[in-house]
Design a protein around this motif. Structure first.
Motif, PDB file in Angstrom:
ATOM      1  N   TYR A 264      88.225  -8.042  44.318  1.00  0.00           N
ATOM      2  CA  TYR A 264      87.189  -8.947  44.801  1.00  0.00           C
ATOM      3  C   TYR A 264      85.808  -8.613  44.248  1.00  0.00           C
ATOM      4  O   TYR A 264      84.888  -9.414  44.377  1.00  0.00           O
ATOM      5  CB  TYR A 264      87.159  -8.940  46.338  1.00  0.00           C
ATOM      6  CG  TYR A 264      88.374  -9.620  46.925  1.00  0.00           C
ATOM      7  CD1 TYR A 264      88.332 -10.948  47.327  1.00  0.00           C
ATOM      8  CD2 TYR A 264      89.577  -8.938  47.044  1.00  0.00           C
ATOM      9  CE1 TYR A 264      89.443 -11.587  47.853  1.00  0.00           C
ATOM     10  CE2 TYR A 264      90.705  -9.561  47.560  1.00  0.00           C
ATOM     11  CZ  TYR A 264      90.638 -10.881  47.965  1.00  0.00           C
ATOM     12  OH  TYR A 264      91.747 -11.503  48.479  1.00  0.00           O
ATOM     13  N   GLY A 265      85.635  -7.436  43.654  1.00  0.00           N
ATOM     14  CA  GLY A 265      84.376  -7.086  43.016  1.00  0.00           C
ATOM     15  C   GLY A 265      83.236  -6.868  43.994  1.00  0.00           C
ATOM     16  O   GLY A 265      83.135  -7.526  45.031  1.00  0.00           O
ATOM     17  N   ASP A 266      82.374  -5.919  43.683  1.00  0.00           N
ATOM     18  CA  ASP A 266      81.151  -5.647  44.451  1.00  0.00           C
ATOM     19  C   ASP A 266      81.418  -5.335  45.915  1.00  0.00           C
ATOM     20  O   ASP A 266      80.560  -5.546  46.778  1.00  0.00           O
ATOM     21  CB  ASP A 266      80.169  -6.818  44.367  1.00  0.00           C
ATOM     22  CG  ASP A 266      79.717  -7.096  42.949  1.00  0.00           C
ATOM     23  OD1 ASP A 266      79.908  -6.212  42.090  1.00  0.00           O
ATOM     24  OD2 ASP A 266      79.192  -8.189  42.698  1.00  0.00           O
ATOM     25  N   ARG A 267      82.599  -4.872  46.257  1.00  0.00           N
ATOM     26  CA  ARG A 267      82.914  -4.472  47.628  1.00  0.00           C
ATOM     27  C   ARG A 267      82.796  -2.953  47.741  1.00  0.00           C
ATOM     28  O   ARG A 267      82.781  -2.240  46.736  1.00  0.00           O
ATOM     29  CB  ARG A 267      84.318  -4.913  48.034  1.00  0.00           C
ATOM     30  CG  ARG A 267      84.581  -6.399  47.920  1.00  0.00           C
ATOM     31  CD  ARG A 267      83.609  -7.216  48.779  1.00  0.00           C
ATOM     32  NE  ARG A 267      84.069  -8.570  49.010  1.00  0.00           N
ATOM     33  CZ  ARG A 267      83.736  -9.632  48.283  1.00  0.00           C
ATOM     34  NH1 ARG A 267      82.933  -9.469  47.241  1.00  0.00           N
ATOM     35  NH2 ARG A 267      84.190 -10.840  48.576  1.00  0.00           N
ATOM     36  N   THR A 268      82.721  -2.468  48.974  1.00  0.00           N
ATOM     37  CA  THR A 268      82.596  -1.017  49.145  1.00  0.00           C
ATOM     38  C   THR A 268      83.437  -0.548  50.321  1.00  0.00           C
ATOM     39  O   THR A 268      83.937  -1.352  51.121  1.00  0.00           O
ATOM     40  CB  THR A 268      81.125  -0.610  49.354  1.00  0.00           C
ATOM     41  OG1 THR A 268      80.999   0.803  49.145  1.00  0.00           O
ATOM     42  CG2 THR A 268      80.644  -0.940  50.761  1.00  0.00           C
ATOM     43  N   SER A 269      83.593   0.757  50.422  1.00  0.00           N
ATOM     44  CA  SER A 269      84.336   1.377  51.515  1.00  0.00           C
ATOM     45  C   SER A 269      83.689   2.708  51.840  1.00  0.00           C
ATOM     46  O   SER A 269      83.246   3.439  50.959  1.00  0.00           O
ATOM     47  CB  SER A 269      85.803   1.593  51.113  1.00  0.00           C
ATOM     48  OG  SER A 269      85.898   2.325  49.903  1.00  0.00           O
ATOM     49  N   VAL A 270      83.616   2.993  53.133  1.00  0.00           N
ATOM     50  CA  VAL A 270      83.101   4.289  53.588  1.00  0.00           C
ATOM     51  C   VAL A 270      84.076   4.826  54.625  1.00  0.00           C
ATOM     52  O   VAL A 270      84.427   4.126  55.569  1.00  0.00           O
ATOM     53  CB  VAL A 270      81.664   4.172  54.153  1.00  0.00           C
ATOM     54  CG1 VAL A 270      81.561   3.097  55.226  1.00  0.00           C
ATOM     55  CG2 VAL A 270      81.186   5.506  54.685  1.00  0.00           C
ATOM     56  N   GLY A 271      84.541   6.032  54.406  1.00  0.00           N
ATOM     57  CA  GLY A 271      85.539   6.613  55.286  1.00  0.00           C
ATOM     58  C   GLY A 271      84.934   7.618  56.247  1.00  0.00           C
ATOM     59  O   GLY A 271      84.042   8.391  55.879  1.00  0.00           O
ATOM     60  N   GLY A 289      87.172  10.404  41.267  1.00  0.00           N
ATOM     61  CA  GLY A 289      87.965   9.640  40.320  1.00  0.00           C
ATOM     62  C   GLY A 289      87.674   8.159  40.242  1.00  0.00           C
ATOM     63  O   GLY A 289      88.187   7.462  39.361  1.00  0.00           O
ATOM     64  N   GLY A 290      86.871   7.620  41.169  1.00  0.00           N
ATOM     65  CA  GLY A 290      86.552   6.202  41.123  1.00  0.00           C
ATOM     66  C   GLY A 290      87.703   5.278  41.456  1.00  0.00           C
ATOM     67  O   GLY A 290      87.618   4.067  41.207  1.00  0.00           O
ATOM     68  N   ASP A 291      88.790   5.815  42.049  1.00  0.00           N
ATOM     69  CA  ASP A 291      89.944   4.959  42.346  1.00  0.00           C
ATOM     70  C   ASP A 291      90.382   5.041  43.802  1.00  0.00           C
ATOM     71  O   ASP A 291      91.467   4.570  44.160  1.00  0.00           O
ATOM     72  CB  ASP A 291      91.121   5.327  41.440  1.00  0.00           C
ATOM     73  CG  ASP A 291      91.620   6.756  41.649  1.00  0.00           C
ATOM     74  OD1 ASP A 291      90.906   7.564  42.288  1.00  0.00           O
ATOM     75  OD2 ASP A 291      92.728   7.072  41.170  1.00  0.00           O
ATOM     76  N   LYS A 292      89.518   5.629  44.639  1.00  0.00           N
ATOM     77  CA  LYS A 292      89.848   5.721  46.075  1.00  0.00           C
ATOM     78  C   LYS A 292      88.654   5.182  46.861  1.00  0.00           C
ATOM     79  O   LYS A 292      88.204   4.082  46.582  1.00  0.00           O
ATOM     80  CB  LYS A 292      90.210   7.170  46.416  1.00  0.00           C
ATOM     81  CG  LYS A 292      91.500   7.644  45.704  1.00  0.00           C
ATOM     82  CD  LYS A 292      91.823   9.099  45.942  1.00  0.00           C
ATOM     83  CE  LYS A 292      90.973  10.010  45.090  1.00  0.00           C
ATOM     84  NZ  LYS A 292      91.253   9.891  43.648  1.00  0.00           N
ATOM     85  N   LEU A 293      88.147   5.905  47.810  1.00  0.00           N
ATOM     86  CA  LEU A 293      87.007   5.422  48.585  1.00  0.00           C
ATOM     87  C   LEU A 293      85.718   5.528  47.776  1.00  0.00           C
ATOM     88  O   LEU A 293      85.564   6.426  46.947  1.00  0.00           O
ATOM     89  CB  LEU A 293      86.871   6.220  49.877  1.00  0.00           C
ATOM     90  CG  LEU A 293      88.045   6.142  50.855  1.00  0.00           C
ATOM     91  CD1 LEU A 293      87.746   6.979  52.100  1.00  0.00           C
ATOM     92  CD2 LEU A 293      88.335   4.703  51.251  1.00  0.00           C
ATOM     93  N   HIS A 294      84.785   4.639  48.067  1.00  0.00           N
ATOM     94  CA  HIS A 294      83.486   4.706  47.407  1.00  0.00           C
ATOM     95  C   HIS A 294      82.660   5.863  47.955  1.00  0.00           C
ATOM     96  O   HIS A 294      81.933   6.524  47.204  1.00  0.00           O
ATOM     97  CB  HIS A 294      82.723   3.395  47.610  1.00  0.00           C
ATOM     98  CG  HIS A 294      83.384   2.209  46.989  1.00  0.00           C
ATOM     99  ND1 HIS A 294      84.428   1.534  47.584  1.00  0.00           N
ATOM    100  CD2 HIS A 294      83.142   1.558  45.816  1.00  0.00           C
ATOM    101  CE1 HIS A 294      84.805   0.525  46.806  1.00  0.00           C
ATOM    102  NE2 HIS A 294      84.041   0.521  45.739  1.00  0.00           N
ATOM    103  N   MET A 295      82.755   6.097  49.260  1.00  0.00           N
ATOM    104  CA  MET A 295      81.986   7.172  49.891  1.00  0.00           C
ATOM    105  C   MET A 295      82.609   7.517  51.241  1.00  0.00           C
ATOM    106  O   MET A 295      83.410   6.759  51.786  1.00  0.00           O
ATOM    107  CB  MET A 295      80.517   6.771  50.065  1.00  0.00           C
ATOM    108  CG  MET A 295      80.306   5.442  50.733  1.00  0.00           C
ATOM    109  SD  MET A 295      78.567   4.918  50.724  1.00  0.00           S
ATOM    110  CE  MET A 295      78.730   3.191  51.224  1.00  0.00           C
ATOM    111  N   CYS A 296      82.237   8.678  51.754  1.00  0.00           N
ATOM    112  CA  CYS A 296      82.696   9.132  53.061  1.00  0.00           C
ATOM    113  C   CYS A 296      81.521   9.732  53.817  1.00  0.00           C
ATOM    114  O   CYS A 296      80.495  10.079  53.236  1.00  0.00           O
ATOM    115  CB  CYS A 296      83.767  10.219  52.931  1.00  0.00           C
ATOM    116  SG  CYS A 296      85.398   9.653  52.415  1.00  0.00           S
ATOM    117  N   TYR A 297      81.692   9.864  55.123  1.00  0.00           N
ATOM    118  CA  TYR A 297      80.761  10.688  55.883  1.00  0.00           C
ATOM    119  C   TYR A 297      81.550  11.653  56.755  1.00  0.00           C
ATOM    120  O   TYR A 297      82.701  11.405  57.094  1.00  0.00           O
ATOM    121  CB  TYR A 297      79.775   9.859  56.708  1.00  0.00           C
ATOM    122  CG  TYR A 297      80.323   9.204  57.953  1.00  0.00           C
ATOM    123  CD1 TYR A 297      80.364   9.895  59.165  1.00  0.00           C
ATOM    124  CD2 TYR A 297      80.753   7.886  57.938  1.00  0.00           C
ATOM    125  CE1 TYR A 297      80.837   9.288  60.312  1.00  0.00           C
ATOM    126  CE2 TYR A 297      81.223   7.272  59.082  1.00  0.00           C
ATOM    127  CZ  TYR A 297      81.268   7.976  60.271  1.00  0.00           C
ATOM    128  OH  TYR A 297      81.745   7.376  61.401  1.00  0.00           O
TER     129      TYR A 297
END
Length: 543
Positions: A264-271, A289-297
């Protein structure tokens, strides 16, 4: 600046807890129309996105973190049409929308679980984690629930135990079953098709369990550990959770999740990673690796420790562990005591500490999450036992009062009924000491609210603060000193988190080009090569 496809890198995300944000129908519970009504306030802060805590159909045993339909809105919050209208208005105001995806478990009222528990031979019999009892009838192993007691509940129909990491009414999905993964990802696609910009993944390291159901060993306390799994009144923290979460199979599922988002492009995820002392290692694995989550906290900065040494330790540990991933820092959220109450020693410190905390957060490398009400400097509410709604607090009262104290309604108008939150009786009381901090009382330049707006504008005006490098400096004093650098834009920050003045000798090699006082401060100054700071003060300069 981060590219448009990486808008999340360095973004400021504002968490909305819908129950407590704005009620529009007088039932005392906030709703999606209320979120829409108050979006201009959020936009006025200068944030990039909102994160909506769960609004899905739910029995509400855990305030919506027990989902019975992933693809609909609970009637208490409104309708799908209300959600679409909220999305349209958010996008009109330039705000991205991130929603909470709670997929490690469902409600026991979810049709999947209703079918699964009906027999051992139905099509969804292994969609949840079921296990036979030991020969003496006791639970399969020693795993514990975060909300108290064993992580296993007996079901008389199947004559088996099912696993629950939280309430007994929140059974854990069996992610070892590919059909479960497929079904969960289809619910994610549903919201992607409606245009959501990202997902906050609740308890992201809880998806898989050890198929051998091995016992967790006791935890050997580590005095240097920064992450906490549970308050010390909870025996959950006495185990080393090697087998009930953070299993290696989770990597493969996160790659599937990311591949779906990338369609879908330009989407993000934070775990959300709750993994005790291993949290940073887990974040590194989940964001590399750029192939899992974009970021975590993690929970590292959600502690009572507001000191230079603690913050430096957390950030340094992250930088060492996570070489190509990204972090989202926060001091508060819907699960912890509000940070102003954690950090201050007396009420007189409230405004100053609230301002300094956002200044620190805005200067760190990473994205940041703000929790509704912190921009007003709200303190933790003191509630009577009879007012509690949080099952966690009710279970461990009085040693642990739960999470309701940070979930009380937003205060919009000091003199309005229920501070402008609702025309009815709120689901949690509106604290009297919050009324003077209402939005309509913070229109002066010296307010905490205006400091948030000014500080986030300052952050946006410097590329180095969005995704530039960060390097700590050694000084002669116990202060938080570091450089943020990108493309010739280099800023020096020195934060005094002490309750007394500090004098800091500039390290060799640092030459001040010009001072650039952060919003709301200005008492810190340079005397030769010595920076002089008052209590809870900051010095900022271009070097």
């Amino acid at each position: 600046m981060a590219s448009q496809s990486e808008w999340w890198r360095g973004a400021v995300i504002y968490q909305v807890y819908p129950r407590s944000f704005q009620d529009t129908n007088g039932d005392g519970i906030g709703d999606l129309k209320g979120v829409t009504q108050r979006l201009p306030h959020i936009a006025s802060l200068g944030v990039d996105a909102i994160w909506l805590s769960p609004f899905f159909t739910s029995p509400q045993a855990d305030m919506g973190y027990d989902v019975s339909d992933y693809c609909d809105v609970d009637p208490m919050f409104g309708t799908l049409a209300d959600f679409d209208a909220m999305m349209e208005e958010a996008h009109r105001l330039g705000l991205k929308v991130i929603i909470d995806q709670v997929i490690s478990h469902t409600a026991d009222k979810h049709p999947w679980f209703v079918e699964s528990r009906s027999s051992r031979s139905n099509e969804k019999a292994d969609w949840y984690v079921w296990a036979d009892p030991k020969k003496d009838g006791t639970a399969p192993n020693n795993w514990l629930s975060i909300f108290g007691g064993p992580a296993w509940e007996w079901d008389g129909v199947r004559k088996q135990y099912y696993m629950h990491n939280f309430l007994t009414s929140q059974p854990d999905l069996n992610f070892h079953n590919p059909k479960v993964q497929d079904a969960v990802l289809e619910t994610v696609r549903f919201w992607l098709e409606r245009g959501v910009d990202g997902f906050r993944l609740d308890t992201v390291n809880f998806y898989f369990h050890d198929e051998e159901l091995r016992d967790n060993p006791p935890l050997i306390p580590d005095p240097d550990a920064t992450g906490l799994d549970a308050p010390d009144v909870n025996p959950y923290g006495m185990q080393n959770h090697l087998y009930d979460k953070t299993q290696p199979e989770n990597i493969g599922f996160l790659q599937r999740f990311r591949a779906l988002l990338d369609e879908y492009g330009d989407r993000t995820s934070v775990g959300e990673v709750g993994d005790g002392a291993r949290s940073l290692k887990t974040v590194a694995a989940y964001t590399s690796g750029g192939d899992k989550l974009h970021m975590c906290y993690t929970f590292d900065l959600l502690s009572p420790d507001f000191t230079a040494s603690h913050i430096r330790k957390c950030v340094t540990a992250f930088q060492a562990a996570v070489t190509d991933g990204w972090v989202c820092w926060a001091f508060s959220n819907h699960d912890v005591i509000r940070h102003v109450s954690r950090f201050i020693w007396s009420p007189e410190e409230r405004a100053r500490v609230a301002k300094l905390a956002i200044s620190v957060l805005a200067a760190l490398r990473g994205s940041i999450c703000l929790y509704q009400g912190e921009e007003l400097g709200l303190t933790e509410a003191e509630l009577a036992f009879e007012d509690l709604r949080d099952p966690y607090g009710i279970r461990f009262w009085p040693a642990f009062k739960g999470r309701d104290g940070c979930r009380t309604p937003m205060v919009w108008e000091a003199d309005a009924p229920q501070a402008g939150f609702s025309d009815g009786k709120p689901w949690l009381p509106v604290p009297a000491d919050h009324l003077p901090l209402a939005v309509d009382r913070q229109d002066d330049a010296a307010s905490v609210l205006q400091h948030y707006r000014d500080t986030l504008a300052f952050r946006r005006s410097h590329a180095a603060l969005l995704d530039g490098g960060m390097r700590f400096l050694d000084t002669n004093a116990d202060v938080l000193a570091f450089l943020r650098e990108k493309a010739g834009d280099t800023l020096l920050f020195i934060f005094n988190l002490h309750r007394g003045p500090q004098e800091v000798l500039l390290p060799d090699g640092i030459t001040i080009r010009e001072t650039c006082a952060m919003p709301g401060f200005g008492s810190a100054h340079l005397d030769g090569r010595t920076v002089k700071l008052d209590a809870f003060d900051v010095f900022c300069a271009a070097v």
